[in-house]
Scaffold this motif. Structure first.
Motif, PDB file in Angstrom:
ATOM      1  N   TYR A 196     -39.546   8.461  24.668  1.00 39.43           N
ATOM      2  CA  TYR A 196     -40.364   9.190  23.705  1.00 39.43           C
ATOM      3  C   TYR A 196     -39.581  10.378  23.137  1.00 39.43           C
ATOM      4  O   TYR A 196     -39.729  10.730  21.962  1.00 39.43           O
ATOM      5  CB  TYR A 196     -41.641   9.688  24.379  1.00 39.43           C
ATOM      6  CG  TYR A 196     -42.557  10.449  23.451  1.00 39.43           C
ATOM      7  CD1 TYR A 196     -43.418   9.777  22.582  1.00 39.43           C
ATOM      8  CD2 TYR A 196     -42.564  11.835  23.441  1.00 39.43           C
ATOM      9  CE1 TYR A 196     -44.248  10.472  21.721  1.00 39.43           C
ATOM     10  CE2 TYR A 196     -43.400  12.539  22.585  1.00 39.43           C
ATOM     11  CZ  TYR A 196     -44.238  11.850  21.732  1.00 39.43           C
ATOM     12  OH  TYR A 196     -45.064  12.539  20.884  1.00 39.43           O
ATOM     13  N   ILE A 197     -38.747  10.996  23.960  1.00 43.21           N
ATOM     14  CA  ILE A 197     -37.968  12.157  23.528  1.00 43.21           C
ATOM     15  C   ILE A 197     -36.670  11.750  22.862  1.00 43.21           C
ATOM     16  O   ILE A 197     -36.326  12.212  21.776  1.00 43.21           O
ATOM     17  CB  ILE A 197     -37.662  13.068  24.738  1.00 43.21           C
ATOM     18  CG1 ILE A 197     -38.967  13.616  25.320  1.00 43.21           C
ATOM     19  CG2 ILE A 197     -36.745  14.207  24.350  1.00 43.21           C
ATOM     20  CD1 ILE A 197     -38.772  14.472  26.535  1.00 43.21           C
ATOM     21  N   SER A 198     -35.912  10.856  23.520  1.00 47.29           N
ATOM     22  CA  SER A 198     -34.564  10.531  23.042  1.00 47.29           C
ATOM     23  C   SER A 198     -34.068   9.297  23.777  1.00 47.29           C
ATOM     24  O   SER A 198     -34.468   9.033  24.919  1.00 47.29           O
ATOM     25  CB  SER A 198     -33.623  11.718  23.310  1.00 47.29           C
ATOM     26  OG  SER A 198     -32.274  11.350  23.133  1.00 47.29           O
ATOM     27  N   PRO A 199     -33.146   8.531  23.155  1.00 47.32           N
ATOM     28  CA  PRO A 199     -32.540   7.391  23.870  1.00 47.32           C
ATOM     29  C   PRO A 199     -31.491   7.829  24.885  1.00 47.32           C
ATOM     30  O   PRO A 199     -30.979   6.993  25.624  1.00 47.32           O
ATOM     31  CB  PRO A 199     -31.912   6.571  22.735  1.00 47.32           C
ATOM     32  CG  PRO A 199     -31.608   7.581  21.667  1.00 47.32           C
ATOM     33  CD  PRO A 199     -32.711   8.585  21.740  1.00 47.32           C
ATOM     34  N   PRO A 244     -47.257  10.031  27.070  1.00 48.06           N
ATOM     35  CA  PRO A 244     -47.269   9.657  25.652  1.00 48.06           C
ATOM     36  C   PRO A 244     -46.798   8.213  25.503  1.00 48.06           C
ATOM     37  O   PRO A 244     -46.120   7.676  26.386  1.00 48.06           O
ATOM     38  CB  PRO A 244     -46.259  10.629  25.031  1.00 48.06           C
ATOM     39  CG  PRO A 244     -45.297  10.920  26.136  1.00 48.06           C
ATOM     40  CD  PRO A 244     -46.102  10.892  27.410  1.00 48.06           C
ATOM     41  N   ASN A 245     -47.172   7.571  24.389  1.00 51.41           N
ATOM     42  CA  ASN A 245     -46.569   6.274  24.099  1.00 51.41           C
ATOM     43  C   ASN A 245     -45.410   6.497  23.130  1.00 51.41           C
ATOM     44  O   ASN A 245     -44.946   7.617  22.959  1.00 51.41           O
ATOM     45  CB  ASN A 245     -47.612   5.278  23.567  1.00 51.41           C
ATOM     46  CG  ASN A 245     -48.254   5.743  22.272  1.00 51.41           C
ATOM     47  OD1 ASN A 245     -47.707   6.555  21.535  1.00 51.41           O
ATOM     48  ND2 ASN A 245     -49.440   5.224  21.995  1.00 51.41           N
ATOM     49  N   TYR A 246     -44.937   5.447  22.481  1.00 50.49           N
ATOM     50  CA  TYR A 246     -43.734   5.576  21.649  1.00 50.49           C
ATOM     51  C   TYR A 246     -43.909   6.523  20.473  1.00 50.49           C
ATOM     52  O   TYR A 246     -42.978   7.198  20.054  1.00 50.49           O
ATOM     53  CB  TYR A 246     -43.313   4.203  21.120  1.00 50.49           C
ATOM     54  CG  TYR A 246     -42.425   3.447  22.065  1.00 50.49           C
ATOM     55  CD1 TYR A 246     -41.153   3.924  22.378  1.00 50.49           C
ATOM     56  CD2 TYR A 246     -42.847   2.269  22.654  1.00 50.49           C
ATOM     57  CE1 TYR A 246     -40.330   3.238  23.254  1.00 50.49           C
ATOM     58  CE2 TYR A 246     -42.029   1.576  23.530  1.00 50.49           C
ATOM     59  CZ  TYR A 246     -40.777   2.056  23.822  1.00 50.49           C
ATOM     60  OH  TYR A 246     -39.972   1.376  24.687  1.00 50.49           O
ATOM     61  N   ILE A 247     -45.109   6.574  19.891  1.00 52.27           N
ATOM     62  CA  ILE A 247     -45.243   7.287  18.625  1.00 52.27           C
ATOM     63  C   ILE A 247     -46.091   8.551  18.703  1.00 52.27           C
ATOM     64  O   ILE A 247     -46.043   9.363  17.792  1.00 52.27           O
ATOM     65  CB  ILE A 247     -45.837   6.350  17.547  1.00 52.27           C
ATOM     66  CG1 ILE A 247     -47.192   5.810  18.002  1.00 52.27           C
ATOM     67  CG2 ILE A 247     -44.875   5.222  17.253  1.00 52.27           C
ATOM     68  CD1 ILE A 247     -47.896   4.982  16.948  1.00 52.27           C
ATOM     69  N   ARG A 248     -46.866   8.744  19.742  1.00 51.17           N
ATOM     70  CA  ARG A 248     -47.716   9.932  19.793  1.00 51.17           C
ATOM     71  C   ARG A 248     -48.095  10.250  21.240  1.00 51.17           C
ATOM     72  O   ARG A 248     -48.066   9.396  22.115  1.00 51.17           O
ATOM     73  CB  ARG A 248     -48.966   9.745  18.942  1.00 51.17           C
ATOM     74  CG  ARG A 248     -49.840   8.587  19.411  1.00 51.17           C
ATOM     75  CD  ARG A 248     -51.111   8.480  18.584  1.00 51.17           C
ATOM     76  NE  ARG A 248     -50.825   8.162  17.193  1.00 51.17           N
ATOM     77  CZ  ARG A 248     -50.755   6.941  16.722  1.00 51.17           C
ATOM     78  NH1 ARG A 248     -50.931   5.911  17.525  1.00 51.17           N
ATOM     79  NH2 ARG A 248     -50.507   6.715  15.451  1.00 51.17           N
ATOM     80  N   GLN A 249     -48.467  11.510  21.420  1.00 48.03           N
ATOM     81  CA  GLN A 249     -48.977  11.914  22.732  1.00 48.03           C
ATOM     82  C   GLN A 249     -50.480  11.719  22.842  1.00 48.03           C
ATOM     83  O   GLN A 249     -51.001  11.490  23.927  1.00 48.03           O
ATOM     84  CB  GLN A 249     -48.646  13.389  22.996  1.00 48.03           C
ATOM     85  CG  GLN A 249     -47.164  13.663  23.082  1.00 48.03           C
ATOM     86  CD  GLN A 249     -46.891  15.015  23.692  1.00 48.03           C
ATOM     87  OE1 GLN A 249     -46.925  15.164  24.907  1.00 48.03           O
ATOM     88  NE2 GLN A 249     -46.630  15.999  22.845  1.00 48.03           N
ATOM     89  N   TYR A 250     -51.159  11.809  21.690  1.00 48.32           N
ATOM     90  CA  TYR A 250     -52.612  11.661  21.696  1.00 48.32           C
ATOM     91  C   TYR A 250     -53.014  10.584  20.694  1.00 48.32           C
ATOM     92  O   TYR A 250     -52.384  10.405  19.656  1.00 48.32           O
ATOM     93  CB  TYR A 250     -53.300  12.977  21.315  1.00 48.32           C
ATOM     94  CG  TYR A 250     -53.089  14.066  22.338  1.00 48.32           C
ATOM     95  CD1 TYR A 250     -53.919  14.194  23.446  1.00 48.32           C
ATOM     96  CD2 TYR A 250     -52.031  14.973  22.191  1.00 48.32           C
ATOM     97  CE1 TYR A 250     -53.713  15.185  24.383  1.00 48.32           C
ATOM     98  CE2 TYR A 250     -51.817  15.971  23.119  1.00 48.32           C
ATOM     99  CZ  TYR A 250     -52.661  16.068  24.218  1.00 48.32           C
ATOM    100  OH  TYR A 250     -52.451  17.049  25.142  1.00 48.32           O
ATOM    101  N   SER A 251     -54.045   9.860  21.015  1.00 49.11           N
ATOM    102  CA  SER A 251     -54.573   8.815  20.143  1.00 49.11           C
ATOM    103  C   SER A 251     -56.093   8.941  20.141  1.00 49.11           C
ATOM    104  O   SER A 251     -56.732   8.816  21.185  1.00 49.11           O
ATOM    105  CB  SER A 251     -54.156   7.429  20.634  1.00 49.11           C
ATOM    106  OG  SER A 251     -54.700   6.421  19.811  1.00 49.11           O
TER     107      SER A 251
END
Length: 255
Positions: free
Chosen positions: A41-44, A182-189
């Motif tokens: 989520y942060i970096s590869p 978090p998932n790949y694109i957001r921390q909240y859904s």
């Protein structure tokens, strides 16, 4: 008969050393850790760095029961492991709460074996200094499972002085974990944490080892040098792992 007196002498010293582990203690500690983590989520990249640690707690060992509560806070910085010279670091702030309850299942001479249950709870907030998106990320889990411990105590005479010391090792083994991620694109859904849920051993797990060298003072207090290795891994949506080596100096005050 000539071997009976030395044997009784050794047994008395063994019992005396073991008794020094018993009682109620308040303690505090200062330490440092070498941390490594990878969070897609942060970096590869894989990040590595140092953190400072402050801890306090309450330990009691009476009869057959050992009851421990540890609370600690940490903060530090990590840089990409493959590019340590890059100015692309993260700042981490974390909280840990550890509780264990064990029962002494076997004792022989200087040796004791204990088994029971533990709960390990960790929350870490990370800020990436270079990215505008995914600039902040949290990782939390609440784990539980069996815990085993071993203690060895003795009195050693050095330079004409008796030193009472012990060695304690413990292994906390995960059984189930509740994660907040978090998932790949957001921390909240939809106003809720993007990925949360309970998992048994499998795609999410964690464990830790602890080893303590204990010096028993004449007033009942203890000075401990403790090493801890900790590891967490999940494959949920956003693969992540976090590991660390912690070394701390602990001071135990007997109540």
């Amino acid at each position: 008969m000539k071997y009976l007196v030395p044997l009784l002498f050794l047994l008395c010293f063994s019992a005396k050393a073991q008794e020094k582990l018993r009682g109620d203690y308040l303690w505090f500690a200062l330490g440092g850790s070498l941390d490594q983590f990878k969070d897609d989520y942060i970096s590869p990249n894989t990040y590595r760095g140092l953190s400072g640690n402050v801890a306090l707690g309450w330990h009691t060992y009476k009869g057959h029961w050992m009851n421990n509560l540890d609370i600690s806070g940490l903060g530090g910085w990590q840089n990409p492991a493959a590019y340590p010279d890059q100015n692309s670091r993260t700042t981490s702030l974390g909280f840990r709460g550890h509780y264990s309850l064990r029962y002494r299942v076997h004792e022989k001479g200087k040796h004791q074996f204990l088994a029971g249950l533990y709960s390990q709870n960790i929350f870490i907030l990370r800020t990436h200094n270079q990215y505008n998106n995914s600039a902040q990320s949290f990782s939390g889990f609440f784990g539980y499972g069996p815990s085993i411990a071993y203690t060895y105590s003795r009195t050693t005479r050095i330079f004409g002085r008796s030193w009472h010391w012990s060695w304690q090792s413990e292994w906390n083994i995960p059984f189930g974990t509740y994660i907040l991620r978090p998932n790949y694109i957001r921390q909240y859904s939809g106003g809720e944490i993007a990925d949360r849920g309970h998992h048994f051993w499998g795609d999410t797990w964690q464990t830790d080892f602890r080893h303590s060298l204990i010096w028993h003072r004449s007033n009942g207090n203890q000075i401990r040098l403790m090493y801890q290795w900790e590891y967490f891994q999940t494959e949920r949506f956003n693969p992540s792992y976090n590991g660390g080596h912690l070394l701390s100096l602990q001071v135990f005050y007997k109540l």
